[in-house]
Structure formats: C-alpha cells, structure tokens
Design an enzyme around this catalytic site. Sequence first.
Site, PDB file in Angstrom:
ATOM      1  N   ASP A  97       5.466   9.271  23.082  1.00 51.80           N
ATOM      2  CA  ASP A  97       5.637   7.915  22.584  1.00 51.80           C
ATOM      3  C   ASP A  97       4.320   7.164  22.462  1.00 51.80           C
ATOM      4  OD1 ASP A  97       5.330   7.793  25.350  1.00 51.80           O
ATOM      5  OD2 ASP A  97       7.199   6.710  25.730  1.00 51.80           O
ATOM      6  N   ASP A 100      -1.686   5.858  26.496  1.00 57.68           N
ATOM      7  CA  ASP A 100      -2.087   4.668  27.254  1.00 57.68           C
ATOM      8  C   ASP A 100      -3.391   5.002  27.984  1.00 57.68           C
ATOM      9  OD1 ASP A 100      -1.696   2.054  28.301  1.00 57.68           O
ATOM     10  OD2 ASP A 100      -0.691   2.845  30.054  1.00 57.68           O
ATOM     11  N   LYS A 128      -2.958   2.846  22.611  1.00 60.45           N
ATOM     12  CA  LYS A 128      -3.567   1.655  23.220  1.00 60.45           C
ATOM     13  C   LYS A 128      -4.977   2.027  23.675  1.00 60.45           C
ATOM     14  CE  LYS A 128       0.110   0.281  26.062  1.00 60.45           C
ATOM     15  NZ  LYS A 128       0.651  -0.395  27.269  1.00 60.45           N
TER      16      LYS A 128
HETATM   17  P1  IMP Z   1      -0.633   7.494  30.084  1.00 61.00           P
HETATM   18  O1  IMP Z   1      -0.556   8.739  30.900  1.00 61.00           O
HETATM   19  O2  IMP Z   1      -1.243   6.362  30.832  1.00 61.00           O
HETATM   20  O3  IMP Z   1      -1.268   7.698  28.724  1.00 61.00           O
HETATM   21  O4  IMP Z   1       0.827   6.975  29.867  1.00 61.00           O
HETATM   22  C1  IMP Z   1       1.720   7.707  29.200  1.00 61.00           C
HETATM   23  C2  IMP Z   1       3.131   7.303  29.574  1.00 61.00           C
HETATM   24  O5  IMP Z   1       3.227   6.025  30.223  1.00 61.00           O
HETATM   25  C3  IMP Z   1       3.886   7.176  28.287  1.00 61.00           C
HETATM   26  O6  IMP Z   1       4.426   8.422  27.914  1.00 61.00           O
HETATM   27  C4  IMP Z   1       4.922   6.157  28.628  1.00 61.00           C
HETATM   28  O7  IMP Z   1       6.035   6.788  29.192  1.00 61.00           O
HETATM   29  C5  IMP Z   1       4.292   5.276  29.660  1.00 61.00           C
HETATM   30  N1  IMP Z   1       3.774   4.042  29.048  1.00 61.00           N
HETATM   31  C6  IMP Z   1       2.490   3.691  28.865  1.00 61.00           C
HETATM   32  N2  IMP Z   1       2.377   2.499  28.272  1.00 61.00           N
HETATM   33  C7  IMP Z   1       3.636   2.070  28.055  1.00 61.00           C
HETATM   34  C8  IMP Z   1       4.203   0.884  27.436  1.00 61.00           C
HETATM   35  O8  IMP Z   1       3.520  -0.037  26.966  1.00 61.00           O
HETATM   36  N3  IMP Z   1       5.552   0.824  27.409  1.00 61.00           N
HETATM   37  C9  IMP Z   1       6.375   1.805  27.903  1.00 61.00           C
HETATM   38  N4  IMP Z   1       5.887   2.933  28.466  1.00 61.00           N
HETATM   39  C10 IMP Z   1       4.536   3.053  28.546  1.00 61.00           C
HETATM   40 MG    MG Z   2       6.692   8.731  28.711  1.00 64.46          MG
END
Ligand code: IMP
Ligand code: MG
Length: 175
Positions: A97, A100, A128
């Site tokens: 999705d 982040d 992001k």
């Molecule tokens: P990362 O490992 O920090 O890149 O985060 C990845 C996971 O965190 C995504 O697959 C989402 O499940 C969750 N996530 C990060 N940002 C958001 C957001 O703004 N809304 C909802 N879920 C998020």
């Molecule tokens: Mg996720």
Amino acid sequence: MYRKSDKPLITAQAINERLESLAKDIAAFGCDIVITVLSGGFLFSADISKRIASPKLQLAFIRASSYGNGTESSGNLKITGLENIDIRGKKVLVIDDILDTGNTMFGIKKALSGMGAEEIRTCVLLDKPARRTADITADFVGFEIENKFVVGYGLDYAGDYRTYPEIWTMEESDG
Ligand code: IMP
Ligand code: MG
C-alpha cells in the site's frame, strides 16, 4: 485521538485514472508473479492485476508485520508466507500500500533476494518520501504524498477504513 478528514486527499476517480497508466508501465515490465503484501495492498493489487490481465501472471500473498507503536513500524520485521512461493527464474513485482519509513519493503526485498528470482521490482500506491529511513525507492509509485497518516483503499487505522474507495487523511482531534 484521530478523526477522518472531511474531504478525500485522493478521490476514487483520481485513483482509477492513475491505475490505468501505472498498469501500462507495469505490463511493459512483463512480470511473471505479483506478490501482494497483506492486508494493506489487497485492493490496490487486485485493481492493478485485473488491468494487466495476462494469462500467465501468477499471484501470491505474504504478510509483513513489525512490532511498532501503532502508527510507526519498527525495524523488527516479521514476514510470513514466503515458504510457499517459488520465484526461481521469475520476474517479480512486490505490491504494498505505502512506502513510509521503507523498513517493510526493504526487509521484503532482502528476504526475496536469496530466492533465485530473475528480477525483483516494487510497487506502492503511495510514497511518503519525507518519512524514509531505509535505503529504498519503489520502482512504480501511484502517488507521492506529504507526511500525513492516511486511510482508505486498503490502508487502515487500527483496522478501520480499509474498504473506502478513496484516500483520506487522519487529523488529530481533541475527543
Ligand atoms: P514502513 O515499513 O514504515 O514503510 O511502513 C509500511 C507499513 O506501515 C505499510 O505497509 C502500512 O501498513 C503502514 N503505514 C505506513 N504509513 C501509513 C499510513 O499513513 N496509513 C496507514 N498505514 C500506514
Ligand atoms: Mg501494511
């Protein structure tokens, strides 16, 4: 406390329009298997997959979770479902999705890298970049967004809002 914004950040129509060109770019890559990261990637990957609609395109599903504080993922990533997936000699597209911090996609790519794929590419609906800590960029991105927590179209807040067809921001409120 968070509450959903009154207006969508990205409308369903804008998502659908973007999906058309994104699916064309992905089809040009010619992937053999789409690996969807559940649960957040499910609507996005379904909509992309049916636009590619290639007879040989295979689908697989994994889960990735990290022990974080709710809205933040930690570096401690757990991936399940990989044991049933054969990517040897295949062109792989991983769909999630949102990118982040990047920890999740970074860890997934690392886990897949020893499994004999011909090529591994990544695709996210949302990016992001302001939040990135891991050294990763996605190969296919739907929309780049600001540093706001978002829900809808697969993305959740504590399990809620996943089925909304638009993307909404969550805003801090008093009660
Ligand atoms: P990362 O490992 O920090 O890149 O985060 C990845 C996971 O965190 C995504 O697959 C989402 O499940 C969750 N996530 C990060 N940002 C958001 C957001 O703004 N809304 C909802 N879920 C998020
Ligand atoms: Mg996720």
